[in-house]
Design a protein around this motif. Sequence first.
Motif, PDB file in Angstrom:
ATOM      1  N   PRO A 188       0.801  -1.235   0.000  1.00 17.28           N
ATOM      2  CA  PRO A 188       0.000   0.000   0.000  1.00 17.28           C
ATOM      3  C   PRO A 188       0.830   1.279   0.000  1.00 17.28           C
ATOM      4  N   LYS A 189       1.899   1.318   0.780  1.00 15.63           N
ATOM      5  CA  LYS A 189       2.708   2.543   0.835  1.00 15.63           C
ATOM      6  C   LYS A 189       3.341   2.855  -0.514  1.00 15.63           C
ATOM      7  N   GLU A 190       3.877   1.832  -1.156  1.00  9.59           N
ATOM      8  CA  GLU A 190       4.536   2.037  -2.448  1.00  9.59           C
ATOM      9  C   GLU A 190       3.529   2.461  -3.499  1.00  9.59           C
ATOM     10  N   THR A 191       2.351   1.850  -3.475  1.00  7.15           N
ATOM     11  CA  THR A 191       1.292   2.223  -4.422  1.00  7.15           C
ATOM     12  C   THR A 191       0.900   3.679  -4.239  1.00  7.15           C
ATOM     13  N   ILE A 192       0.729   4.099  -2.996  1.00  9.77           N
ATOM     14  CA  ILE A 192       0.332   5.480  -2.700  1.00  9.77           C
ATOM     15  C   ILE A 192       1.399   6.463  -3.170  1.00  9.77           C
ATOM     16  N   LYS A 193       2.664   6.144  -2.943  1.00  5.06           N
ATOM     17  CA  LYS A 193       3.747   7.031  -3.390  1.00  5.06           C
ATOM     18  C   LYS A 193       3.763   7.166  -4.913  1.00  5.06           C
ATOM     19  N   GLU A 194       3.619   6.035  -5.604  1.00  2.00           N
ATOM     20  CA  GLU A 194       3.637   6.054  -7.070  1.00  2.00           C
ATOM     21  C   GLU A 194       2.413   6.782  -7.622  1.00  2.00           C
ATOM     22  N   LEU A 195       1.271   6.568  -6.980  1.00  2.00           N
ATOM     23  CA  LEU A 195       0.038   7.234  -7.409  1.00  2.00           C
ATOM     24  C   LEU A 195       0.137   8.738  -7.183  1.00  2.00           C
ATOM     25  N   ALA A 196       0.683   9.155  -6.058  1.00  2.00           N
ATOM     26  CA  ALA A 196       0.860  10.586  -5.767  1.00  2.00           C
ATOM     27  C   ALA A 196       1.762  11.227  -6.813  1.00  2.00           C
ATOM     28  N   LYS A 197       2.808  10.519  -7.198  1.00  2.00           N
ATOM     29  CA  LYS A 197       3.723  11.020  -8.229  1.00  2.00           C
ATOM     30  C   LYS A 197       2.981  11.195  -9.552  1.00  2.00           C
ATOM     31  N   PHE A 198       2.120  10.229  -9.868  1.00  2.00           N
ATOM     32  CA  PHE A 198       1.329  10.298 -11.101  1.00  2.00           C
ATOM     33  C   PHE A 198       0.357  11.479 -11.069  1.00  2.00           C
ATOM     34  N   LEU A 199      -0.234  11.744  -9.918  1.00  2.00           N
ATOM     35  CA  LEU A 199      -1.241  12.803  -9.808  1.00  2.00           C
ATOM     36  C   LEU A 199      -0.635  14.202  -9.859  1.00  2.00           C
ATOM     37  N   GLY A 200       0.662  14.325  -9.577  1.00  2.00           N
ATOM     38  CA  GLY A 200       1.300  15.636  -9.711  1.00  2.00           C
ATOM     39  C   GLY A 200       2.338  15.910  -8.657  1.00  2.00           C
ATOM     40  N   GLU A 201       3.238  16.811  -8.958  1.00  2.00           N
ATOM     41  CA  GLU A 201       4.361  17.137  -8.084  1.00  2.00           C
ATOM     42  C   GLU A 201       3.898  17.597  -6.706  1.00  2.00           C
ATOM     43  N   GLU A 202       2.822  18.363  -6.672  1.00  2.00           N
ATOM     44  CA  GLU A 202       2.301  18.861  -5.385  1.00  2.00           C
ATOM     45  C   GLU A 202       1.989  17.711  -4.429  1.00  2.00           C
ATOM     46  N   TYR A 203       1.390  16.639  -4.971  1.00  2.00           N
ATOM     47  CA  TYR A 203       0.978  15.506  -4.142  1.00  2.00           C
ATOM     48  C   TYR A 203       2.152  14.585  -3.856  1.00  2.00           C
ATOM     49  N   SER A 204       3.025  14.432  -4.838  1.00  2.00           N
ATOM     50  CA  SER A 204       4.201  13.594  -4.659  1.00  2.00           C
ATOM     51  C   SER A 204       5.095  14.120  -3.544  1.00  2.00           C
ATOM     52  N   SER A 205       5.349  15.420  -3.559  1.00  2.00           N
ATOM     53  CA  SER A 205       6.225  16.011  -2.540  1.00  2.00           C
ATOM     54  C   SER A 205       5.550  16.001  -1.174  1.00  2.00           C
ATOM     55  N   ALA A 206       4.232  16.195  -1.142  1.00  2.00           N
ATOM     56  CA  ALA A 206       3.515  16.189   0.139  1.00  2.00           C
ATOM     57  C   ALA A 206       3.635  14.830   0.815  1.00  2.00           C
ATOM     58  N   VAL A 207       3.500  13.762   0.033  1.00  2.00           N
ATOM     59  CA  VAL A 207       3.595  12.413   0.583  1.00  2.00           C
ATOM     60  C   VAL A 207       5.043  12.068   0.927  1.00  2.00           C
ATOM     61  N   ALA A 208       5.966  12.458   0.044  1.00  2.00           N
ATOM     62  CA  ALA A 208       7.382  12.134   0.254  1.00  2.00           C
ATOM     63  C   ALA A 208       7.955  12.831   1.480  1.00  2.00           C
ATOM     64  N   ASP A 209       7.480  14.045   1.742  1.00  2.00           N
ATOM     65  CA  ASP A 209       8.054  14.857   2.824  1.00  2.00           C
ATOM     66  C   ASP A 209       7.352  14.692   4.162  1.00  2.00           C
ATOM     67  N   ASN A 210       6.283  13.905   4.178  1.00  2.00           N
ATOM     68  CA  ASN A 210       5.471  13.825   5.395  1.00  2.00           C
ATOM     69  C   ASN A 210       5.080  12.372   5.666  1.00  2.00           C
TER      70      ASN A 210
END
Length: 317
Positions: A188-210
Amino acid sequence: MVKKSPKYIDVDGYKYCQCFVPDIIRAAINYKPSPNDVFVATYPKCGTTWMIQTVMLILNKGKVPNTIEEYFALCPFLEMLGPEEIPHMTGKGCIKIHFPFNLTPYSADAKYVYVARNPKDCCISFYHHTRLFPAYYFNDGTFDDFFDLFIEGQTDFNDYFDNLLSWYEHRNDPNVFFVTYEEMKQNPKETIKELAKFLGEEYSSAVADNEELLDEIVEKSSFEYMKKTTNKLFIEMIDRCEEYAENPKAPRGFRAWSRYNANAIKDGQGFNGSFLRNGVIGDEKTELTPEQEERLNKRIKEKTEGSDVMKLWENMK
């Protein structure tokens, strides 16, 4: 002996539950997506609600609506409600579809998230879904009845394999995020990270940094959490279907859905069960007979000849 069959309608060669409205379906096919649109596309019972929850949590940084009106406004079901409801989305959400790729409203600028699930589990889950909702008039339908329909591609939303293969061909498109139900369950964590990256930089960085936000999204998209929360919205939706059927403020397609279910309940069809049932890989409560296993394997071979799509599940027992 006449076999039991759910109540479907045919719209231009494509089956739907009788509670759908033909002109709304045709309008849905002709919808012109905007660059901001995010579609969650699946064949039924392949992780639709789970992925919708995950997408909404990522887009809204760990928050998800907790009322029927707010929840369904953020994830309009295009085939049921039509494109006229999309401008009424109250915030960041996604559009739910069960269309195969060839019927999907397409734009290179929109984003499409597709979830695939192994055919055996999909078939079993779809059977329980069809027994659950009153409008199908299938409360007393047997798994044998439904299995025959599934194998022949005669359920609502037509053939599982046609839907899967149509999207599998586009799995590497830059605007398509293709994932399996089993991957979501196991990582689940890896899927969420990859999905956030797909949805856009704003979401990718939010998940990666928090890490705390990531853990919150994992928790709120878990089956255990959704069973206690999201599942209640679907139960309430059925409990209030007579009320919604007469509510002029409700979308026309939702009024039709509510009316058919309300009438079916009056006719003795029940809603005894849970929309989110068990969320497992490999359903031990409904097993295929040896003959059904053989027929399913034959169907898989026929439908997927020339494709490596079944490698998605080659490591499954």
